[in-house]
Design an enzyme around this catalytic site. Structure first.
Site, PDB file in Angstrom:
ATOM      1  N   CYS B  39      -9.475  -0.250  -4.645  1.00  0.00           N
ATOM      2  CA  CYS B  39      -8.345  -1.075  -4.204  1.00  0.00           C
ATOM      3  C   CYS B  39      -8.608  -1.582  -2.791  1.00  0.00           C
ATOM      4  O   CYS B  39      -9.319  -0.950  -2.011  1.00  0.00           O
ATOM      5  CB  CYS B  39      -7.078  -0.221  -4.245  1.00  0.00           C
ATOM      6  N   SER B  41      -6.690  -1.460  -0.359  1.00  0.00           N
ATOM      7  CA  SER B  41      -6.194  -0.510   0.647  1.00  0.00           C
ATOM      8  C   SER B  41      -7.298   0.473   1.039  1.00  0.00           C
ATOM      9  O   SER B  41      -7.410   0.859   2.208  1.00  0.00           O
ATOM     10  CB  SER B  41      -4.977   0.250   0.121  1.00  0.00           C
ATOM     11  N   HIS B  44      -9.512  -1.408   3.320  1.00  0.00           N
ATOM     12  CA  HIS B  44      -8.920  -1.522   4.665  1.00  0.00           C
ATOM     13  C   HIS B  44      -9.271  -0.310   5.519  1.00  0.00           C
ATOM     14  O   HIS B  44      -9.504  -0.426   6.715  1.00  0.00           O
ATOM     15  CB  HIS B  44      -7.395  -1.639   4.572  1.00  0.00           C
ATOM     16  N   HIS B  60      -7.008   6.204  -4.470  1.00  0.00           N
ATOM     17  CA  HIS B  60      -5.606   6.587  -4.723  1.00  0.00           C
ATOM     18  C   HIS B  60      -5.128   6.103  -6.088  1.00  0.00           C
ATOM     19  O   HIS B  60      -4.072   6.502  -6.547  1.00  0.00           O
ATOM     20  CB  HIS B  60      -4.693   6.025  -3.624  1.00  0.00           C
ATOM     21  N   CYS B 167      -1.574   1.995  -9.283  1.00  0.00           N
ATOM     22  CA  CYS B 167      -1.434   1.149  -8.086  1.00  0.00           C
ATOM     23  C   CYS B 167      -1.224  -0.305  -8.479  1.00  0.00           C
ATOM     24  O   CYS B 167      -0.128  -0.826  -8.353  1.00  0.00           O
ATOM     25  CB  CYS B 167      -2.628   1.283  -7.137  1.00  0.00           C
TER      26      CYS B 167
END
Lengths: 142, 368
Positions: B39, B41, B44, B60, B167
Site C-alpha cells: 500500500c 501508506s 510513505h 498492514h 485496506c
C-alpha cells in the site's frame, strides 16, 4: 487533448490576438487611464500551462506591447491558468468568478484592476472568435 | 522466528531477516500471514513521509490464519481465517462511544508508536525491539496483534483477495457508502486509479451512481476503470482534470468528488470539480507537513462539504464480512485489482512497481 499543441502555437494564436487587441482605441484609452504601482513595469502577465507559455502586457510609447515568452518584466497582475482555460476565457465561455472559485484561474496582484475592465471584455470575446476564423483556425471554435 | 521485511533506514530498501516473534500475551493473537498487500501508506514510511520508530516491519493490509491465541481472547480461535484490522479500536474512547471506531483515539495513538497497546512490540532482532506498523507488521511470516486487530472471515475467499478487504477495499467502498453516502443517480468523480481509487469506482457503481468519471495519468488503468463501472475517463496528463469534469457535467461539476492519491494539488482539484453544494471526500494520505490551497471565497459562496475518510469510516467487525460476501457474490471485483504477486524476497520489486504507478495492487504471497 489540449487546444494548443506547443508554446509557439499559444503565441501564434493568443499572442497575436492580444497584439490585435492592443491596436484598439479601447486599449489605448485603458493605457492612458491606468498607472502602474511603484516597482512594476508591466500590467498583466498570463502564465499558461499545458503547454507552458507566458504572455506579458506592458506599455511602450503610450501603447500596449505584447511580450511572448520569458521576460524580466515585473507585472502587477498575474493570471495563471491552463492554455485551454485561457482559450475558453477569451471565447467568453468561462465565468470568471466560477473559474476563480475553482482555481482554474489563479491571480496574484490587485484583481480589482482586472474586474474594472471586465465589462469591456464583452466586446472582445466576439473579436476572438472572428480572429480565429480570420486566421483559419475555426477548428479551435467550440 | 519469522522471515520478515525490515526497514532499517528511511529511503533504503527493506531487508529480509529472521526476526524473533514473542508469544502472544493476554488479549493478543498470533497470525500466520498468507497474503499482504503493498500500500502507498507503507511506501510513505519507507520514503520517510510518515515518521515512525525504526527498525520496523511494515505491512498492514494482510490476511492469514490464527495460530495461537493469548489468554482471554474470545472472538477468534486457532485455525480461523482472519483479515488484519489496522484500526483496532478500543471501544471505550469518546469516538468509539459515538460510533466512530475509525477515529478511535487509542488506534490513532498506535499509528505513531509502532507498538502494541502496552507500548511494546513482539518482534525483536538481536535482542532489540523491531516495531510493527499499525500494530499489524504484515510483511512477516508471523505477527502478534491485539484481538481487536483480527477480524474472522469466511473460508472460501482466497487470502490474496481477503487481504485487500483490510485496506484498499474498505477504504474505497467505505468512502462512498459510509462517508459520502452516495445516493443512486449521483454524479461522481474519482481522482486516482490505484487500489483505493478502483474501489471507490466500484463502490460508486454499487451505490447506483449514474456517472462515474475516473481520472488518472496511466491510460491502461483508465481503460480498466470502465470494467469497474467508470462511465468516463480523463487522462490528467493530457487534459486539465477540473475543466474536463466540468465539460462532462454541463459546467456544473459532480455531486461527489473523491481524491485517492494523497497530493495537495489533486486534493484541490477534487474540491474544485465538485458542484456547488456538492461534497469532496479526501481519501489519499499526504505527508503530515503538507497543506492544501483552496479558494477562500468559494468556501461560503459554493457551500461545498469538504471532508475526509479514514479506512472508509468503516467498522471492520461488521464491514469486512459484508464486503467479503459481496466479493463472493461477484458484486465486488477483487481479482483484477491484483496486478502482480510477489514472494516476500521480491518485496522491493513490488514497491518499485508501486512507486512507478504500474501496479493497481501488488500482493505478497507467503510461501507454505
Amino acid at each position: 487533448m489540449p487546444v494548443f499543441q506547443s508554446e509557439q502555437e499559444v503565441y501564434d494564436v493568443l499572442g497575436r490576438f492580444f497584439e490585435k487587441v492592443a491596436e484598439t482605441d479601447e486599449s489605448k484609452e485603458l493605457i492612458a487611464s491606468t498607472e502602474l504601482s511603484p516597482g512594476y513595469d508591466a500590467y498583466v502577465q498570463y502564465i499558461f500551462h499545458k503547454p507552458e507559455a507566458k504572455i506579458t502586457w506592458m506599455e511602450e510609447y503610450g501603447k500596449l506591447k505584447i511580450v511572448c515568452g520569458e521576460t524580466e518584466l515585473r507585472p502587477e497582475l498575474v493570471f495563471e491558468q491552463t492554455a485551454d482555460v485561457g482559450h475558453k476565457f477569451w471565447l467568453g465561455k468561462l465565468d470568471l468568478q466560477q473559474a476563480l472559485a475553482r482555481q482554474q484561474i489563479k491571480v496574484q496582484g490587485p484583481l480589482v484592476n482586472a474586474l474594472k475592465v471586465l465589462p469591456q471584455l464583452d466586446a472582445i470575446y466576439p473579436a476572438y472568435r472572428e480572429y480565429l476564423q480570420e486566421i483559419g483556425r475555426s477548428d479551435l471554435l467550440p | 522466528m519469522a522471515k520478515a521485511a525490515v526497514l532499517h533506514r528511511y529511503g533504503e530498501p527493506l531487508t529480509i531477516e529472521e526476526v524473533e516473534v514473542a508469544s502472544p500475551k493476554r488479549g493478543e493473537v498470533r497470525v500466520k500471514l498468507k497474503a499482504a498487500g503493498l500500500c502507498h501508506s507503507d511506501w510513505h514510511v519507507i520514503e520517510g513521509k510518515l515518521p515512525l520508530p525504526l527498525p520496523i516491519v511494515l505491512g498492514h493490509e494482510g490476511a492469514g490464519i490464527v495460530e495461537e491465541v493469548g489468554e482471554g481472547v474470545a472472538s477468534v480461535k486457532q485455525g480461523d481465517h482472519v483479515v488484519l484490522n489496522w484500526v483496532p479500536s478500543c471501544g471505550t474512547c469518546s469516538y468509539c462511544r459515538i460510533g466512530r471506531p475509525d477515529l478511535c483515539e487509542e488506534a490513532a495513538r498506535l499509528t505513531a508508536t509502532g507498538t502494541l497497546p502496552d507500548g511494546t512490540t513482539r518482534f525483536s532482532l538481536h535482542g532489540k525491539p523491531v516495531y510493527q506498523f499499525l500494530t499489524a507488521g504484515a510483511f512477516s511470516e508471523y505477527t502478534i496483534v491485539p484481538e481487536q486487530a483480527v477480524i474472522p472471515i469466511r473460508r472460501d475467499v482466497p487470502f490474496e483477495l481477503a487481504a485487500l478487504i483490510g485496506c484498499s477495499v474498505m477504504t474505497g467502498v467505505g468512502a462512498v457508502i459510509h462517508t459520502a453516502r452516495v445516493p443512486p443517480g449521483s454524479t461522481v468523480a474519482v481522482v486516482g486509479a490505484g487500489g483505493v481509487g478502483f474501489n471507490i469506482i466500484q463502490g460508486a457503481a454499487l451505490a447506483g451512481a449514474k456517472q462515474i468519471i475516473a481520472i488518472d495519468v496511466v491510460e491502461e488503468k483508465l481503460a480498466m476503470t470502465k470494467t469497474f463501472g467508470a462511465t468516463h475517463t480523463v487522462n490528467a496528463r493530457e487534459d486539465d482534470a477540473v475543466s474536463a469534469v466540468l465539460d462532462l457535467t454541463d459546467g456544473v461539476g459532480v455531486d461527489y468528488a473523491f481524491e485517492a492519491i494523497g497530493r495537495p494539488e489533486t486534493m484541490a482539484d477534487a474540491y474544485n470539480m465538485a458542484r456547488k453544494g456538492g461534497m469532496t471526500v479526501i481519501v489519499g494520505i499526504a505527508a503530515p507537513h503538507e497543506t492544501v490551497e483552496i479558494n477562500a471565497f468559494s468556501l461560503p459562496s459554493q457551500s461545498k462539504t469538504l471532508t475526509g475518510s479514514w479506512l472508509g469510516q468503516g467498522n471492520p467487525p461488521v464491514d469486512y464480512p459484508k464486503l467479503l460476501d459481496l466479493c463472493a457474490a461477484g458484486r465486488l471485483k477483487l481479482e483484477p485489482l491484483i496486478s502482480a504477486v510477489y514472494s516476500l524476497g521480491q518485496i522491493n520489486d513490488g514497491f518499485a512497481a508501486l512507486k512507478s504507478g504500474q501496479n493497481i495492487r501488488g500482493i505478497i504471497r507467503f510461501e507454505e
